[in-house]
Design an enzyme around this catalytic site. Sequence first.
Site, short mmCIF file in Angstrom:
data_model
loop_
_atom_site.label_atom_id
_atom_site.label_comp_id
_atom_site.label_asym_id
_atom_site.label_seq_id
_atom_site.Cartn_x
_atom_site.Cartn_y
_atom_site.Cartn_z
N LYS A 222 -7.99 4.02 -0.88
CA LYS A 222 -7.48 4.26 0.47
C LYS A 222 -8.23 5.38 1.19
O LYS A 222 -8.96 6.16 0.58
CB LYS A 222 -5.97 4.54 0.43
CG LYS A 222 -5.19 3.25 0.20
CD LYS A 222 -3.71 3.38 0.39
CE LYS A 222 -3.07 2.00 0.22
NZ LYS A 222 -1.61 2.07 0.19
N ARG A 256 -0.59 0.48 -8.36
CA ARG A 256 -1.23 -0.67 -7.71
C ARG A 256 -2.69 -0.34 -7.42
O ARG A 256 -2.97 0.56 -6.62
CB ARG A 256 -0.47 -0.98 -6.41
CG ARG A 256 -0.99 -2.17 -5.63
CD ARG A 256 -0.18 -2.37 -4.35
NE ARG A 256 -0.65 -3.49 -3.56
CZ ARG A 256 -1.66 -3.42 -2.70
NH1 ARG A 256 -2.31 -2.29 -2.52
NH2 ARG A 256 -2.03 -4.49 -2.02
#
Length: 280
Positions: A222, A256
């Site tokens: 991210k 995740r």
Amino acid sequence: MKTLHSKGLVLDLTQPVVMGIVNTTPDSFSDGGHFFGVEQACAHAEQLISEGAKIIDIGGESTRPGAPLVSVEQELARVIPVIEYISRRHNVWLSIDTSKPEVMAGAVAAGCHLINDVRALTEPGALAMAAQLQVPVCLMHMQGQPQTMQANPSYDDLIKEVTEFFKARITACVSAGISLDNIILDPGFGFGKTLAHNYQLLANLSKFTSLQLPLLIGLSRKSMIGQLLGREVDQRVSGSVSAALLACQQGANIIRVHDVAPTIDMLKVWQMTQAHGQHG
Ligand code: YH5
């Protein structure tokens, strides 16, 4: 002991487990668009399973700001063949990354075990559908909507507001008939948060363990990693794995990730160290 149950499968969360990400969107930015098409998605899922993923998260809608909206039909056409293929061949947990009740129903009928909703079952009909399907659900925190959430994220007290959001959604779920045993929480890194907000969440992750529900975290590749390090998406593995370790240390249960193999290596180091604590 924390365990999840779905369709005859048991997921032991005494140790953190890896959820591998499989995108079926042609525009999936974080893998350069290489994994679109049913065949590629299935092969990718099998690779992540062989690397040690205990859950495969299948998504057919992009939540990237500015990404095109996807119809129910389009989303189903992308995810159902992948779910059917993997569920016939592997005993792995399958998760559907969707906010649409119709997609939840189709995915669970096709073999999915878990609903992963970045909108935390707030879309019309989603709460009732999840209750009817009787599978575990992941409730993620997001401020605003994907299209605009990064425009000006703002909080008076981030940790308190995320906690209050969790409590409100837990109450809504339980009122709708969803069992507490079927609820997973996720603070939603990158969803309506600045860089500072994201690191404040990571630094205070352990505070969410007081809610006594499994914690899922998605940090992989991210912007909070890329912005900090000045690295493009394909150069964020070390940063992502480091952040995941900090999350495990604070009680995260499901990690995740795109990069399963390096995350499994990290978990082995973490588990060995845990096992040898107290001067053992
Ligand atoms: C999550 O955190 N995230 S989709 C931007 C990136 C890289 C990756 C710019 N679904 C989560 O993975 N579900 C997504 O680089 C999720 N938790 C849960 N439960 C966004 C994503 C990503 C975004």
